[in-house]
Design an enzyme around this catalytic site. Structure first.
Site, PDB file in Angstrom:
ATOM      1  CD  GLU A  35      -2.767   1.270   2.448  1.00 54.08           C
ATOM      2  OE1 GLU A  35      -3.512   2.266   2.571  1.00 54.08           O
ATOM      3  OE2 GLU A  35      -2.684   0.354   3.297  1.00 54.08           O
ATOM      4  NE  ARG A 262       2.706  -8.179  10.524  1.00 50.29           N
ATOM      5  CZ  ARG A 262       2.760  -7.183   9.648  1.00 50.29           C
ATOM      6  NH1 ARG A 262       3.924  -6.729   9.245  1.00 50.29           N
ATOM      7  NH2 ARG A 262       1.647  -6.638   9.193  1.00 50.29           N
ATOM      8  CE  LYS A 272       3.730   0.755   4.814  1.00 53.10           C
ATOM      9  NZ  LYS A 272       2.871   0.623   3.616  1.00 53.10           N
TER      10      LYS A 272
END
Length: 559
Positions: A35, A262, A272
């Site tokens: 994204e 992850r 982010k």
């Protein structure tokens, strides 16, 4: 063959199993779907290496697709940065795609769902919708708008698209099952009204699809065979398949979503939102501040594509989340730069060394090896003169037997030069040593082959000639946080764990061969660490970043 099977990770095992059953090799296609709402970080780098690595392994295309469905946070700057990072890591994408490419098709499919009584416009607030969702142990309640007529839903949905309704007044929801065990299946929201300009489509759309509606359909439109996501998307898989089932036919080739864990990095944050906070509050200078975990920051700090790819390969792909010590990443860059970085001499905390018996006004240029790990790297000339700089910590006026550097009455070798002996010191009014006086053995020059040059001494010091030295700004970077998991304490703000020693700016003195060093050029400052030229450098002023120390100074990992 059995050896090869044992070496496969579980993702590759899934692909191999599919190839044995109903997939052809030409069916394989992958994607990396960021994204564009921030810069890529080290976690994204692992995902890049996974997806593009599979493309290389199976000779299959890999698309770079931007999931650009949220105009509030997304910008062209981030698109450009992501493309730059993927290319820098050494990968090429088959097609550059955007979820926004499919806005019309997604809208048309949503209209079809409405017509088939599989979607409806809900006019409740987000709080009301959330309350009616129920709990994992209690079923949800139907929206009072769930049984709107197809005609009314179509009319309202078109008005939403055209911006004829208020922002947030309505949403479009899939009509599935408010009693489903998987809460994501309880009539999930597909579209929300946002009267915001999109970085690619401008004002064409006043509604935007949510991730779950856009992602799987984008995979389908691009003929992606395997859609690899992180573990938090495991509950989304059922919805991913439900949507695909509604827009495709049984004969169509459908993507398969699978999940991996992850790999969180110690002494780092990768949210982010939190990284943006660091930038906006001026805690770091930018997204590419060399203390940040972004790919662009790692590049600026002096990390190489090879070191990051090696790191991704080493940590591998797993099914359980864990924290990887950042020292492993530091180990990977040390291993790479040890083979490739030229050795040079620099002094970062200087004290003057005067060779009292060296001829006044004389200088000579000595041969210095560029990299003992690489015979092809050759050598260079370094100037030697009566007055040098050495590191202040390399001298003690009085020292015990375990101190193998310079002290009064003892000998050490100057790297690539001569054996010297400490004789006396000069101090200022505060008792601080300003000069060290020594004598040298003129027959002991390194490489001269004389008997004196073969003499063994216990210490070797790096140095630079005072009159030839280049002054440079040197930025000593260290880890940004002092604790392993800075955002794990819910009682404290993650910024409370910032490392006050994460950046020190000093003046260093470098050998003159560095005068024409270019931005991003990498070097080992002998006995100090690995450094590279920062983008802030100018012809008048060199700026160096410390990439990593020669050894792990935090006491963890492989070093």
């Amino acid at each position: 063959m059995s050896e090869e099977k044992r070496s496969l990770n579980f993702i590759e095992q899934i692909i191999e199993e599919d190839l044995k059953n109903d997939y052809n090799r030409e069916d394989l296609q992958f994607r990396f779907p960021p994204e564009p709402n921030g810069y890529l970080h080290i976690g994204h780098a692992s995902s890049i290496c996974l997806n593009f690595g599979l493309g290389e392994k199976y000779d299959a295309p890999v698309n770079l697709r931007f999931d650009d469905t949220n105009p509030i946070k997304e910008e062209q700057e981030y698109v450009d940065a992501i493309k730059r990072d993927v290319e820098w890591l050494g990968f090429k994408w088959a097609k550059e795609c955007y979820a926004s490419d499919y806005f019309q098709q997604l809208y048309d499919w949503a209209v079809d769902l409405i017509k088939n009584d599989l979607a409806y416009v809900d006019s409740q607030t987000s709080a009301e919708i959330a309350e009616q969702k129920g709990t994992p142990t209690e079923p949800g309640k139907n929206s009072p708008y769930r049984n709107r007529s197809v005609e009314e839903n179509l009319e309202l949905f078109e008005k939403m698209k055209n911006g004829e309704t208020k922002e947030g007044e309505h949403v479009l929801r899939a009509k599935i099952d408010m009693a489903a065990k998987n809460m994501l299946m309880r009539d999930p929201v597909m579209y929300r009204s946002l009267h915001k300009k999109h970085h690619r489509t401008g004002d064409d759309w006043m509604i935007y699809p949510l991730y779950d509606w856009a992602h799987g359909q984008s995979d389908y439109l691009e003929s992606v065979s395997h859609s690899f996501c992180t573990l938090e998307f495991l509950p989304h898989r059922e919805l991913y398949n439900w949507f695909l089932e509604k827009v495709s036919t049984p004969e169509d080739f459908r993507p398969k979503q699978r999940e991996f864990a992850r790999r969180n990095l110690s002494h780092t944050i990768v949210s982010k939102r939190k990284l943006l906070h660091l930038v906006e509050k001026g805690i770091v200078s930018s997204w590419d501040d060399p203390r940040m975990p972004t790919v662009s920051a790692l590049r600026r700090r002096g990390y190489t594509p090879a070191s990051i790819r090696k790191f991704a390969e080493t940590i591998g792909i797993g099914k359980r989340e864990n924290i990887v010590d950042v020292s492993l990443l530091e180990y990977c860059i040390r291993e790479d730069l040890n083979k490739t970085a030229p050795r040079v001499m620099a002094v970062l905390d200087p004290v003057k060394l005067v060779i009292t018996n060296y001829p006044e006004g004389e200088e000579e240029w000595l041969e210095a090896e560029n990299n003992p790990e690489d015979e092809a790297a050759g050598s260079r000339k370094v100037p030697f003169s009566k007055e040098l700089y050495i590191e202040r910590e390399d001298f003690k006026e009085e020292a015990n037997r375990k101190f193998f550097r310079l002290t009064l009455g003892k000998e050490v070798r100057l790297k690539n030069a001569y054996i010297i002996k400490g004789e006396s010191v000069v101090k200022d009014e505060n008792g601080e040593i300003t000069e060290i006086h020594c004598t040298y053995d003129p027959k002991s020059r390194s490489g001269s082959g004389t008997e004196e040059s073969m003499r063994k001494v216990k210490g070797t010091l790096h140095w630079v000639s005072a009159k030839h030295a280049i002054e440079a700004e040197v930025r000593l970077y260290d880890r940004l946080f002092t604790v392993e998991a800075p955002d794990s304490d819910k009682e404290k703000d993650f910024t409370e764990f910032l490392n006050p020693e994460s950046l020190k700016i000093i003046k260093g003195y470098l050998e003159p061969s560095l005068e024409n060093a270019k931005i991003l050029d990498q070097f080992q400052f002998q006995r100090i660490g690995y450094f590279n030229v920062d983008k802030d450098s100018t012809p008048e002023k060199l700026v160096f970043n410390r990439t990593v120390t020669l050894r792990d100074s935090w006491g963890g990992g492989k070093n």
